[in-house]
Design an enzyme around this catalytic site. Structure first.
Site, PDB file in Angstrom:
ATOM      1  N   GLU A  73      37.706  41.286   7.950  1.00 28.63           N
ATOM      2  CA  GLU A  73      38.707  40.300   7.564  1.00 28.63           C
ATOM      3  C   GLU A  73      38.266  38.980   8.198  1.00 28.63           C
ATOM      4  O   GLU A  73      38.037  38.922   9.408  1.00 28.63           O
ATOM      5  CB  GLU A  73      40.077  40.725   8.104  1.00 28.63           C
ATOM      6  CG  GLU A  73      41.168  39.838   7.563  1.00 28.63           C
ATOM      7  CD  GLU A  73      42.551  40.188   8.099  1.00 28.63           C
ATOM      8  OE1 GLU A  73      42.713  41.251   8.729  1.00 28.63           O
ATOM      9  OE2 GLU A  73      43.457  39.370   7.894  1.00 28.63           O
ATOM     10  N   ARG A 101      36.905  53.920  17.194  1.00 27.76           N
ATOM     11  CA  ARG A 101      36.579  52.546  17.550  1.00 27.76           C
ATOM     12  C   ARG A 101      35.721  52.520  18.798  1.00 27.76           C
ATOM     13  O   ARG A 101      35.910  53.335  19.697  1.00 27.76           O
ATOM     14  CB  ARG A 101      37.873  51.883  18.009  1.00 27.76           C
ATOM     15  CG  ARG A 101      38.447  50.956  17.164  1.00 27.76           C
ATOM     16  CD  ARG A 101      39.777  50.436  17.535  1.00 27.76           C
ATOM     17  NE  ARG A 101      40.237  49.976  16.262  1.00 27.76           N
ATOM     18  CZ  ARG A 101      40.014  48.745  15.798  1.00 27.76           C
ATOM     19  NH1 ARG A 101      39.454  47.817  16.522  1.00 27.76           N
ATOM     20  NH2 ARG A 101      40.392  48.426  14.599  1.00 27.76           N
ATOM     21  N   LYS A 152      40.773  40.897  17.733  1.00 25.66           N
ATOM     22  CA  LYS A 152      40.546  39.498  17.387  1.00 25.66           C
ATOM     23  C   LYS A 152      41.744  38.635  17.784  1.00 25.66           C
ATOM     24  O   LYS A 152      41.587  37.483  18.142  1.00 25.66           O
ATOM     25  CB  LYS A 152      40.257  39.370  15.889  1.00 25.66           C
ATOM     26  CG  LYS A 152      38.825  39.739  15.554  1.00 25.66           C
ATOM     27  CD  LYS A 152      38.536  39.583  14.090  1.00 25.66           C
ATOM     28  CE  LYS A 152      39.045  40.766  13.324  1.00 25.66           C
ATOM     29  NZ  LYS A 152      38.625  40.796  11.917  1.00 25.66           N
TER      30      LYS A 152
END
Ligand code: ATP
Ligand code: MG
Length: 556
Positions: A35, A260, A270
């Site tokens: 994204e 992850r 982020k």
């Protein structure tokens, strides 16, 4: 890429099984779907190496797809940064650069298809009402009063939503699945919301935007992605993605989840990284203390060291935290082979060789003891030298083998010297050492017969130059700042030390911005953005001490 003989990870096992069974004609097609709402971090690097690495290994393809369904947080600055980072890591999406926003029209058609088959409806409830009706996982949810609108009415309303006839937040489109499902994602999830926001690619063309969950899987299907790899938190979303595939009759991309990557002493979301940037605690996304790919590049990490780290970490099915020192170990392993050795004195102490009568001479010093082919370089040596202040001790304990009064030490690549006199100022601070040298001990032609226990680095006082060193420490004081509510309070206030005037070999006046250096004993360094008032500024990439290799050695 680096290590193809290792045992297969669980995703490779699945892929090889699929190839054996001729699934999708043996085709392997993955994608990396960032994204564009921030810079890529080391966790993304892991996902990039995995997706692009699988495509390389199985002669398949990997797409780059920007998941740009949220016009509020996204920006073209991030799109460009993401592309730079992936290329730098050594991967290539060829001509397959896609954007979820390119599919807005098709996604809209998919939504109409669901509406027309009675599988989606327009809901006028507020977001609070919808949340309340969903209830919690331990009790069934309640159906919305708008749930049984006719397909026709829903179709008309949805067209009008798109046409901009309704205010933001007044209506949403929801899938009609099951309000009693134990999987909360199946309780009539939102598909579209109204947002009067300009999108960085589609401008003001749309005022309804698909939710991530409605876009992601369908984009995979549109692109014919065979193995859609994502992180564990999407495991519960899979039944929803499979529901869309079934109801829409589209290409059955299959999702696989892996854990992850988490790194100690680091935050990786982020949102948190943006906060650190916005509050000015670092210089920006590429500040060398950040865990971003841009920061690692600026600091001097190599693409190979990051790829190798990703392969060392492997592909796990359960969440874990990887020690930051493993990443640093991987960086050192690579730099040790390629870095050009140079002598830099961080805290200079003058040494005068009182018996040295020459006007100076050149000594040859090896560029990399690990690799003879890198040759040697001439370094000027003279009567006036600078050594590291910490390499001298006046009242030295018996196990101190560097320079002390009456003691001897070798100057790297040059002579053995003997310390005869310590010169101090009125406050007792040492100003200078007066030494003599052993002419017969010249490196490469030593017939002095003298053995010394230590070799120290030095520079020639007359020809050496000023350099600035930026020395970094961990950004956080605690091992797991993510576990803390207020992660900002754990930022390490001493994460940057600047040495304004270190002294370096003259050759560093023209440093190669692409080159990795090892400043003997101080660490690996790379030129930062350039010069400050004519003084070259170097970032310390990593220190020389390898905590990881040591601890591994111990436990073996
Ligand atoms: P963040 O939480 O940092 O904002 P994200 O998952 O929202 O991360 P995306 O841009 O959506 O960021 O991520 C793109 C891809 O990278 C996704 O497929 C995601 O699963 C993967 N990814 C993100 N963070 C990690 C991580 N820490 N380890 C491995 N893969 C990751
Ligand atoms: Mg995401």
């Amino acid at each position: 890429m680096e290590d193809s003989k290792k045992t297969l990870n669980f995703i490779e096992e699945i892929i090889e099984e699929d190839i054996r069974n001729g699934k999708h004609g043996g085709r392997v097609h993955t994608r990396f779907p960032p994204e564009p709402n921030g810079y890529l971090h080391i966790g993304h690097a892991k996902a990039i190496c995995l997706n692009f690495g699988l495509a390389v290994k199985y002669k398949g393809k990997a797409n780059l797809r920007f998941d740009d369904t949220n016009p509020v947080t996204e920006d073209t600055e991030y799109v460009e940064a993401i592309k730079t980072d992936i290329r730098w890591l050594g991967f290539d999406w060829e001509d397959r650069e896609y954007y979820a926003s390119d599919y807005f029209e098709r996604l809209y058609q998919f939504a109409l298809q669901l509406i027309d088959t009675g599988k989606a409806y327009v809901d006028d409830s507020s977001s609070e009402e919808i949340a309340a009706m969903k209830k919690g996982p331990t009790e069934p949810g309640i159906e919305s009063p708008y749930r049984n609108r006719s397909a026709d009415e829903n179709h008309q309303l949805f067209l009008r939503m798109r046409a901009g006839e309704f205010p933001e937040g007044s209506k949403v489109l929801r899938a009609k699945i099951d309000m009693t499902s134990p999987n909360m994602h199946l309780r009539d999830p939102l598909l579209y919301r109204i947002l009067y926001k300009e999108h960085h690619r589609t401008g003001n063309k749309w005022c309804i935007y698909p939710m991530y969950d409605f876009a992601h899987g369908q984009c995979d299907s549109i692109e014919g992605i065979t193995h859609s790899i994502c992180t564990l938190e999407f495991e519960n979303h899979k039944p929803l993605y499979n529901w869309f595939i079934r109801e829409l009759g589209i290409f059955p991309s299959q999702q696989y989840e892996f854990a992850r990557l988490n790194l100690s002493y680091t935050v990786m979301s982020k949102r948190k990284l943006l906060k650190i940037v916005n509050e000015g605690l670092v210089e920006g996304w590429d500040d060398p203390r950040m865990p971003t790919i841009a920061a690692f590049r600026r600091k001097g990490y190599t693409p190979a060291s990051i790829r190798n780290f990703a392969s060392l970490v492997g592909v796990a099915k359960r969440d874990n935290v990887i020690d930051l020192s493993l990443l640093e170990h991987s960086v050192r392993e690579d730099l040790n082979k390629i870095a050009l050795r140079m002598m830099v004195v961080k805290d200079p102490l003058p040494v005068t060789l009182t018996d040295y009568k020459l006007n100076g001479e050149l000594v040859e010093i090896e560029n990399n003891p690990e690799d003879e082919s890198q040759g040697t370089r001439p370094v000027t040596f003279s009567r006036n030298l600078l050594i590291e202040r910490e390499d001298f001790m006046e009242d030295a304990p018996s196990n101190f083998f560097r320079l002390k009064p009456g003691g001897m030490v070798r100057l790297k690549g040059a002579y053995i010297i003997l310390c005869n006199e310590v010169v101090k100022d009125a406050h007792g601070r040492i100003l200078e050492l007066k030494c003599s040298h052993i002419p017969e001990s010249r490196s490469g032609n030593d017939h002095s017969g003298i053995k010394v226990k230590s070799t120290i680095h030095w520079v020639d006082a007359g020809t050496s130059i000023d350099v600035e060193l930026k020395l970094y420490d961990r950004l956080f004081r605690v091992e797991d700042p993510n576990g803390e509510d207020d992660f900002m309070q754990f930022i390490n206030p001493e994460s940057l030390e600047i040495v304004k005037y270190a002294r370096a070999e003259a050759a560093l006046q023209k440093p190669d911005p692409g080159k990795h250096y090892q400043f003997v004993r101080l660490g690996y360094f790379k030129l930062d953005h350039g010069f400050r008032d004519g003084v070259p500024v170097f970032n310390r990439t990593v220190t020389l001490k390898d905590g990881w290799a040591k601890s591994k050695h111990k436990s073996n």
